[in-house]
Design an enzyme around this catalytic site. Structure first.
Site, PDB file in Angstrom:
ATOM      1  N   CYS A 379       0.862  -1.191   0.000  1.00  0.00           N
ATOM      2  CA  CYS A 379       0.000   0.000   0.000  1.00  0.00           C
ATOM      3  C   CYS A 379       0.890   1.229   0.000  1.00  0.00           C
ATOM      4  CB  CYS A 379      -0.871   0.000   1.249  1.00  0.00           C
ATOM      5  SG  CYS A 379      -1.783   1.535   1.488  1.00  0.00           S
ATOM      6  N   HIS A 380       0.377   2.311  -0.574  1.00  0.00           N
ATOM      7  CA  HIS A 380       1.168   3.545  -0.664  1.00  0.00           C
ATOM      8  C   HIS A 380       1.646   4.010   0.698  1.00  0.00           C
ATOM      9  CE1 HIS A 380       2.162   7.278  -2.973  1.00  0.00           C
ATOM     10  NE2 HIS A 380       2.234   7.717  -1.730  1.00  0.00           N
ATOM     11  N   THR A 381       0.863   3.730   1.735  1.00  0.00           N
ATOM     12  CA  THR A 381       1.231   4.189   3.086  1.00  0.00           C
ATOM     13  C   THR A 381       2.521   3.536   3.566  1.00  0.00           C
ATOM     14  OG1 THR A 381      -1.118   4.442   3.526  1.00  0.00           O
ATOM     15  CG2 THR A 381       0.345   4.459   5.435  1.00  0.00           C
ATOM     16  N   HIS A 401       0.823  -3.893   5.975  1.00  0.00           N
ATOM     17  CA  HIS A 401      -0.448  -3.867   6.718  1.00  0.00           C
ATOM     18  C   HIS A 401      -1.624  -4.292   5.848  1.00  0.00           C
ATOM     19  CE1 HIS A 401      -0.278   0.023   4.666  1.00  0.00           C
ATOM     20  NE2 HIS A 401      -1.595   0.035   4.733  1.00  0.00           N
ATOM     21  N   GLU A 402      -1.363  -4.916   4.673  1.00  0.00           N
ATOM     22  CA  GLU A 402      -2.471  -5.358   3.816  1.00  0.00           C
ATOM     23  C   GLU A 402      -2.173  -6.808   3.434  1.00  0.00           C
ATOM     24  OE1 GLU A 402      -3.876  -4.019  -0.551  1.00  0.00           O
ATOM     25  OE2 GLU A 402      -4.004  -2.391   0.932  1.00  0.00           O
ATOM     26  N   CYS A 431     -12.259  -3.474  19.553  1.00  0.00           N
ATOM     27  CA  CYS A 431     -12.196  -4.192  20.836  1.00  0.00           C
ATOM     28  C   CYS A 431     -13.593  -4.677  21.257  1.00  0.00           C
ATOM     29  CB  CYS A 431     -11.608  -3.288  21.919  1.00  0.00           C
ATOM     30  SG  CYS A 431     -12.725  -1.999  22.492  1.00  0.00           S
ATOM     31  N   CYS A 436     -16.209   0.802  25.430  1.00  0.00           N
ATOM     32  CA  CYS A 436     -15.545   1.551  24.352  1.00  0.00           C
ATOM     33  C   CYS A 436     -16.599   2.355  23.580  1.00  0.00           C
ATOM     34  CB  CYS A 436     -14.817   0.598  23.406  1.00  0.00           C
ATOM     35  SG  CYS A 436     -14.074   1.447  21.985  1.00  0.00           S
ATOM     36  N   CYS A 439     -16.351   1.750  19.760  1.00  0.00           N
ATOM     37  CA  CYS A 439     -16.870   0.477  19.228  1.00  0.00           C
ATOM     38  C   CYS A 439     -18.389   0.405  19.393  1.00  0.00           C
ATOM     39  CB  CYS A 439     -16.201  -0.704  19.935  1.00  0.00           C
ATOM     40  SG  CYS A 439     -14.551  -1.026  19.305  1.00  0.00           S
ATOM     41  N   CYS A 447     -11.579   2.642  16.966  1.00  0.00           N
ATOM     42  CA  CYS A 447     -11.378   2.111  18.319  1.00  0.00           C
ATOM     43  C   CYS A 447      -9.968   2.494  18.798  1.00  0.00           C
ATOM     44  CB  CYS A 447     -11.502   0.591  18.289  1.00  0.00           C
ATOM     45  SG  CYS A 447     -10.926  -0.207  19.791  1.00  0.00           S
ATOM     46  N   ARG A 451      -4.314   2.166  20.255  1.00  0.00           N
ATOM     47  CA  ARG A 451      -3.739   3.166  19.310  1.00  0.00           C
ATOM     48  C   ARG A 451      -2.460   3.790  19.838  1.00  0.00           C
ATOM     49  NH1 ARG A 451      -1.403   5.440  16.206  1.00  0.00           N
ATOM     50  NH2 ARG A 451      -2.012   6.643  14.359  1.00  0.00           N
ATOM     51  N   CYS A 511      -6.757  -3.219   3.489  1.00  0.00           N
ATOM     52  CA  CYS A 511      -6.576  -1.758   3.500  1.00  0.00           C
ATOM     53  C   CYS A 511      -7.213  -1.066   2.301  1.00  0.00           C
ATOM     54  CB  CYS A 511      -5.115  -1.379   3.612  1.00  0.00           C
ATOM     55  SG  CYS A 511      -4.921   0.414   3.726  1.00  0.00           S
ATOM     56  N   ARG A 708      -2.053  -2.929  -7.191  1.00  0.00           N
ATOM     57  CA  ARG A 708      -1.600  -3.685  -6.032  1.00  0.00           C
ATOM     58  C   ARG A 708      -0.625  -4.779  -6.475  1.00  0.00           C
ATOM     59  NH1 ARG A 708      -2.363  -0.024  -3.246  1.00  0.00           N
ATOM     60  NH2 ARG A 708      -3.534   0.084  -1.274  1.00  0.00           N
TER      61      ARG A 708
HETATM   62  P1  NAD Z   1      -1.194   4.880  -5.174  1.00  0.00           P
HETATM   63  O1  NAD Z   1       0.161   5.421  -5.120  1.00  0.00           O
HETATM   64  O2  NAD Z   1      -1.362   3.565  -5.717  1.00  0.00           O
HETATM   65  O3  NAD Z   1      -2.154   5.881  -5.971  1.00  0.00           O
HETATM   66  C1  NAD Z   1      -2.019   7.257  -5.902  1.00  0.00           C
HETATM   67  C2  NAD Z   1      -2.507   7.804  -7.239  1.00  0.00           C
HETATM   68  O4  NAD Z   1      -2.540   9.218  -7.145  1.00  0.00           O
HETATM   69  C3  NAD Z   1      -1.577   7.433  -8.408  1.00  0.00           C
HETATM   70  O5  NAD Z   1      -2.341   6.912  -9.438  1.00  0.00           O
HETATM   71  C4  NAD Z   1      -0.941   8.755  -8.761  1.00  0.00           C
HETATM   72  O6  NAD Z   1      -0.665   8.830 -10.125  1.00  0.00           O
HETATM   73  C5  NAD Z   1      -2.033   9.712  -8.343  1.00  0.00           C
HETATM   74  N1  NAD Z   1      -1.553  11.078  -8.084  1.00  0.00           N
HETATM   75  C6  NAD Z   1      -0.441  11.439  -7.477  1.00  0.00           C
HETATM   76  N2  NAD Z   1      -0.341  12.785  -7.411  1.00  0.00           N
HETATM   77  C7  NAD Z   1      -1.455  13.276  -8.007  1.00  0.00           C
HETATM   78  C8  NAD Z   1      -1.962  14.562  -8.276  1.00  0.00           C
HETATM   79  N3  NAD Z   1      -1.288  15.634  -7.918  1.00  0.00           N
HETATM   80  N4  NAD Z   1      -3.143  14.670  -8.899  1.00  0.00           N
HETATM   81  C9  NAD Z   1      -3.826  13.556  -9.267  1.00  0.00           C
HETATM   82  N5  NAD Z   1      -3.400  12.296  -9.068  1.00  0.00           N
HETATM   83  C10 NAD Z   1      -2.247  12.174  -8.454  1.00  0.00           C
HETATM   84  O7  NAD Z   1      -1.750   4.964  -3.691  1.00  0.00           O
HETATM   85  P2  NAD Z   1      -2.918   4.139  -2.983  1.00  0.00           P
HETATM   86  O8  NAD Z   1      -2.389   2.937  -2.405  1.00  0.00           O
HETATM   87  O9  NAD Z   1      -4.053   4.069  -3.890  1.00  0.00           O
HETATM   88  O10 NAD Z   1      -3.222   5.143  -1.764  1.00  0.00           O
HETATM   89  C11 NAD Z   1      -3.702   6.396  -2.038  1.00  0.00           C
HETATM   90  C12 NAD Z   1      -3.587   7.303  -0.812  1.00  0.00           C
HETATM   91  O11 NAD Z   1      -4.462   6.847   0.181  1.00  0.00           O
HETATM   92  C13 NAD Z   1      -2.203   7.315  -0.179  1.00  0.00           C
HETATM   93  O12 NAD Z   1      -1.949   8.587   0.339  1.00  0.00           O
HETATM   94  C14 NAD Z   1      -2.361   6.350   0.981  1.00  0.00           C
HETATM   95  O13 NAD Z   1      -1.420   6.590   1.977  1.00  0.00           O
HETATM   96  C15 NAD Z   1      -3.747   6.659   1.417  1.00  0.00           C
HETATM   97  N6  NAD Z   1      -4.461   5.633   2.129  1.00  0.00           N
HETATM   98  C16 NAD Z   1      -5.274   6.048   3.146  1.00  0.00           C
HETATM   99  C17 NAD Z   1      -6.054   5.140   3.787  1.00  0.00           C
HETATM  100  C18 NAD Z   1      -6.971   5.591   4.899  1.00  0.00           C
HETATM  101  O14 NAD Z   1      -7.472   4.784   5.656  1.00  0.00           O
HETATM  102  N7  NAD Z   1      -7.233   6.870   5.020  1.00  0.00           N
HETATM  103  C19 NAD Z   1      -6.028   3.793   3.455  1.00  0.00           C
HETATM  104  C20 NAD Z   1      -5.202   3.421   2.386  1.00  0.00           C
HETATM  105  C21 NAD Z   1      -4.432   4.345   1.743  1.00  0.00           C
HETATM  106  N1  AHE Z   2       0.937   7.940  11.052  1.00  0.00           N
HETATM  107  C1  AHE Z   2       0.289   9.024  10.375  1.00  0.00           C
HETATM  108  C2  AHE Z   2      -1.186   8.639  10.158  1.00  0.00           C
HETATM  109  C3  AHE Z   2      -1.309   7.835   8.955  1.00  0.00           C
HETATM  110  C4  AHE Z   2      -2.790   7.589   8.668  1.00  0.00           C
HETATM  111  O1  AHE Z   2      -3.596   8.474   8.600  1.00  0.00           O
HETATM  112  N2  AHE Z   2      -3.134   6.338   8.521  1.00  0.00           N
HETATM  113  C5  AHE Z   2      -4.456   5.929   8.177  1.00  0.00           C
HETATM  114  C6  AHE Z   2      -4.421   4.618   7.488  1.00  0.00           C
HETATM  115  S1  AHE Z   2      -3.461   4.643   6.094  1.00  0.00           S
HETATM  116  C7  AHE Z   2      -3.592   3.070   5.575  1.00  0.00           C
HETATM  117  O2  AHE Z   2      -2.872   2.854   4.392  1.00  0.00           O
HETATM  118  C8  AHE Z   2      -5.342   5.788   9.383  1.00  0.00           C
HETATM  119  O3  AHE Z   2      -6.084   4.883   9.499  1.00  0.00           O
HETATM  120  N3  AHE Z   2      -5.272   6.709  10.257  1.00  0.00           N
HETATM  121  C9  AHE Z   2      -6.014   6.637  11.494  1.00  0.00           C
HETATM  122  C10 AHE Z   2      -5.066   6.323  12.587  1.00  0.00           C
HETATM  123  O4  AHE Z   2      -5.508   6.146  13.721  1.00  0.00           O
HETATM  124  O5  AHE Z   2      -3.873   6.263  12.288  1.00  0.00           O
HETATM  125  C11 AHE Z   2       0.319  10.270  11.197  1.00  0.00           C
HETATM  126  O6  AHE Z   2      -0.048  11.285  10.643  1.00  0.00           O
HETATM  127  O7  AHE Z   2       0.735  10.191  12.316  1.00  0.00           O
HETATM  128 ZN    ZN Z   3      -2.832   1.068   3.496  1.00  0.00          ZN
END
Ligand code: NAD
Ligand code: AHE
Ligand code: ZN
Length: 713
Positions: A379-381, A401-402, A431, A436, A439, A447, A451, A511, A708
């Site tokens: 995953c990108h994260t 994490h995936e 949990c 909680c 939850c 939850c 954390r 994820c 992926r």
């Molecule tokens: P990825 O790298 O596979 O996809 C990102 C996409 O964004 C790519 O296709 C890239 O070309 C595009 N991109 C980059 N810069 C851009 C711009 N300026 N304008 C338009 N498009 C642009 O990533 P992913 O795995 O799909 O994850 C996407 C984002 O979501 C990441 O930041 C990741 O950390 C985050 N994420 C968050 C959660 C959550 O729970 N909030 C869960 C999973 C992933």
């Molecule tokens: N560690 C970062 C936070 C990163 C973040 O926001 N993570 C997401 C999941 S990304 C999955 O690919 C998330 O779930 N956040 C909620 C949480 O509790 O972390 C920071 O900024 O400190």
């Molecule tokens: Zn992720």
């Protein structure tokens, strides 16, 4: 050579004579042709409400037999053997009101066989209460006329247990025990003592005939003369004799109660059993109940103690049986409780390739689960943290994490999963504690139970389970750390899933895909005919497109700076695609101004770029548009916009894991995928074999054509 079980295998047709609701469950009377006795036999069966599917059996037991046969849990059963003159109903009527609720509390069934092959056409001696009808004495008669059908030993010791296990899934794996009254007490003791060690989990008796071959016991002597041709042969069916012969005690304890006013005490001779138990060192609790006689008033006064006695031992047997079956089905039984040495990709420093290293993974502690990681998707994260952009990033740590995993072993107190289960590690745990508020609330999935420690790369007790070859600790990541062949996670982070979906697909629900779908369905609740714009068409963005399409969105605009991402977006339901890097106006003005007048109903950032987050907000529809941030921004990067954007009715919100409650919802998503209503194959663009290939997967993600990359270990 046919085994005892095969010889006594039950024939198919059975009849439910009656079904009654009773306190604690359901009471059935079932009639079936018996191969042991050669006539129809009837038995009573009490089933606690908790075993609903068994409780609801009906005459057509066929189709759901398979489900009951396929039952995973070992439903325990106590056999109640009645005394002289009784049939299969006496106990239920006279002691049931006390015994059944107790059995329901203990979670055990009670089966009540008849006391003789009542349908035997050749035996009519109704005037003799201690021979023939109602007096089968739990032996296999060898002398005529009884030898034709009086085979109560084989019926109770072998045939009925097989019938219950095979047809109803009750009492399998030795989860059965014996109790009885008077002649039935004799039966319970002798059948349990004659059987192979361990075939019965417990035995107890009320006013049992303990020494039927003794000169003082007319009942025994009459029965053995008539059924076995003499008292001598009865020694094989004499509890005191059998017990006295044993070299070591067969049970942890045997429980016996008798009444001091029992009018048949001279026939029962409980002290003969006490003496025999002393000889072989068998613990025997023999209670003389003051003033009680031989009747069911006595039985019903103490039957609850016996049910609890059996309940405790049957539950222990149940746990042993499931542990044993786990051990059988758990190729990991050999590693449980010991540190495992295996390969992992360790993040040693930001912006440096991962290092393939031998690491030690300690056993799970209380509330923890050690898993064998079968595959991990990138995953990108993970990359964001490896690039040093994560304020919570720690080094050395094991990222990932995936993933799709199999439980290798569990720590103390873990009940929701067991070795061999397929699980998805979830960085947003659940949990489920009543205390909680997160939850318990339908509004969130966040939850906070672990954390604090999770963000510090530690297990809930503040320590790590990973060490490198020099014994130095390695940090965990997001409570998952699946770039290692084995990992340890909290039980509350374990989503148990069906084994029907290959883990290399199921891992996607750990994820990105779940997050994208949930952002649409849970966080924004996109309605049919909505208009949507998705910024960033990686796996997360494409899951948003797929989720919006399934929600009935009428227009789905996909925005990316990499046109390679447009074909899969269009295939999943995008109606328009924009390469924002090729625009000569800000993308938000293109969407809200050119493509639409006032913007779109919902926008999603899936890039993690704070500027894109702003653009995504600012093309949300005036008056009601909602913009959802999914992307994770680099440390120190903050979002901004003119407050006017919100004043004019836009809402800015965010989502973690798509708002899904991990342990409840991930199994459901996996099931949807199995059912074919939620396809995910299209997300897997790259696969690699071996944890050591994780750096190649990272390169693939950077390559731009990867959604992926699944690394199989
Ligand atoms: P990825 O790298 O596979 O996809 C990102 C996409 O964004 C790519 O296709 C890239 O070309 C595009 N991109 C980059 N810069 C851009 C711009 N300026 N304008 C338009 N498009 C642009 O990533 P992913 O795995 O799909 O994850 C996407 C984002 O979501 C990441 O930041 C990741 O950390 C985050 N994420 C968050 C959660 C959550 O729970 N909030 C869960 C999973 C992933
Ligand atoms: N560690 C970062 C936070 C990163 C973040 O926001 N993570 C997401 C999941 S990304 C999955 O690919 C998330 O779930 N956040 C909620 C949480 O509790 O972390 C920071 O900024 O400190
Ligand atoms: Zn992720």
């Amino acid at each position: 050579m046919t085994t005892t079980e095969e010889a006594h295998a039950p024939s198919p047709s059975h009849v439910i004579l009656s079904t009654q609701r009773v306190d604690g469950g359901i009471y059935h009377r079932i009639k079936h042709p018996s191969s042991s006795t050669g006539v129809h036999m009837t038995f009573g069966l009490f089933v606690p409400s908790r075993y609903a599917d068994i409780a609801s059996i009906d005459a057509t037991m066929d189709e759901s037999r398979t489900t009951r046969r396929g039952r995973k849990d070992n439903v325990p059963v106590m056999f109640w053997l009645s005394g002289l003159t009784c049939d299969d109903t006496n106990f239920a009527q006279k002691a049931g009101p006390r015994a059944f609720p107790a059995a329901s509390r203990e979670g055990i069934c009670i089966v009540m066989p008849d006391t003789s092959p009542r349908d035997d056409p050749s035996i009519h001696n109704v005037d003799e209460y201690d021979l023939g009808i109602g007096a089968g004495f739990y032996v296999d008669a060898t002398t005529a006329p009884y030898s034709a059908h009086y085979r109560m030993y084989s019926y109770v010791a072998h045939e009925l247990p097989t019938f219950l296990a095979d047809v109803l899934g009750i009492g399998r794996n030795g989860c059965r025990s014996l109790c009885g009254h008077s002649m039935g007490g004799h039966g319970a003791l002798t059948i349990s003592l004659r059987g192979p060690r361990g075939s019965w989990a417990a035995v107890s008796a009320l006013a049992p005939i303990c020494h039927p071959t003794s000169p003082g016991c007319a009942w025994g002597r009459r029965a053995f003369d008539a059924y076995l041709g003499g008292v001598e042969a009865g020694r094989e069916h004499d509890a005191a004799v059998l017990l006295g012969k044993l070299a070591e005690p067969p049970f942890d304890e045997i429980l016996v109660d008798y009444g001091t006013n029992d009018e048949f005490l001279t026939y029962l001779e409980p002290m003969s059993l006490v003496d025999a138990a002393r000889v072989c060192g068998q613990a025997l609790t023999c209670n003389a109940r003051d003033g009680y006689d031989h009747s069911y008033h006595f039985v019903s006064s103490f039957v609850e103690n016996h049910v609890m006695f059996h309940g405790a031992r049957l539950r222990k047997r149940q746990a042993e049986a499931s542990a044993a079956s786990c051990a059988l089905s758990n190729p990991y039984a050999t590693t449980a409780g010991r540190p495992i040495e295996c390969m992992a990709m360790v993040a040693r420093a930001p912006k440096m390739p991962l290092c393939l290293e031998t690491v030690i993974v300690d056993p799970p502690r209380a509330g923890e689960v050690r898993v064998k990681v079968i595959c991990n998707a990138l995953c990108h994260t993970d990359v964001y943290t490896l690039d040093g952009l994560d304020p919570e990033g720690l080094f050395p740590s094991i990222l990932g994490h995936e993933a799709g995993c199999i439980v290798e072993s569990v720590g103390e107190g873990v009940t929701s999963v067991r070795p061999g289960d397929h699980v998805i590690p979830c960085y947003t745990p659940q949990c489920c504690k009543p205390s909680c508020v997160f939850c318990q609330s339908p509004k969130t999935n966040l939850c906070p139970e672990i954390r604090g420690t999770q963000g510090r790369g530690l297990m809930p007790d503040g320590t790590t389970r990973f060490k490198d070859k020099d014994g130095k600790p390695i940090y965990h990541f997001m409570g998952c750390s699946t770039m290692c062949e084995y990992s340890v996670i909290a039980e509350i982070s374990c989503a148990k899933i069906s084994k029907d979906l290959p883990l290399e697909k199921a891992c996607l629900f750990g994820c990105g895909v779940t997050t994208g779908l949930g952002a649409v369905w849970n966080t924004c609740k996109v309605e049919p005919n909505s208009t949507v714009a998705v910024f960033g068409l990686g796996a997360v963005g494409l899951a948003v497109v797929q989720g919006a399409k399934m929600a009935g969105a009428s227009r789905i605009i996909g925005v990316d700076i990499n046109p390679d991402k447009f074909p899969p977006a269009l295939a999943l339901g995008a109606t328009d695609t924009i390469d924002s890097s090729s625009l000569d106006v800000p993308v938000q003005s293109h969407i809200a101004g050119t493509m639409t007048q006032w913007g779109v109903d919902y926008t999603f950032d899936c890039t993690g770029n704070v500027h894109v987050m702003r653009a995504s907000l600012e093309c949300a529809h005036r008056g009601w548009g909602t913009s959802c941030i999914i992307g994770v921004a680099a440390s120190g990067h903050e979002i901004c916009t003119r407050p006017f954007q919100l004043v004019t009715g836009r809402t800015w919100k965010g989502t973690a894991f798509g708002g899904f409650k991990s342990r409840r919802d991930v199994p459901r998503l996996v099931q949807q995928c199995i059912d074919g209503t939620l396809p995910v194959d299209h997300f897997i663009t790259h696969t690699f074999d071996g944890v050591g290939c994780t750096n190649d997967a990272i390169d693939a993600l950077h390559g731009g054509s990867c959604l992926r990359a699944v690394v199989r270990y």
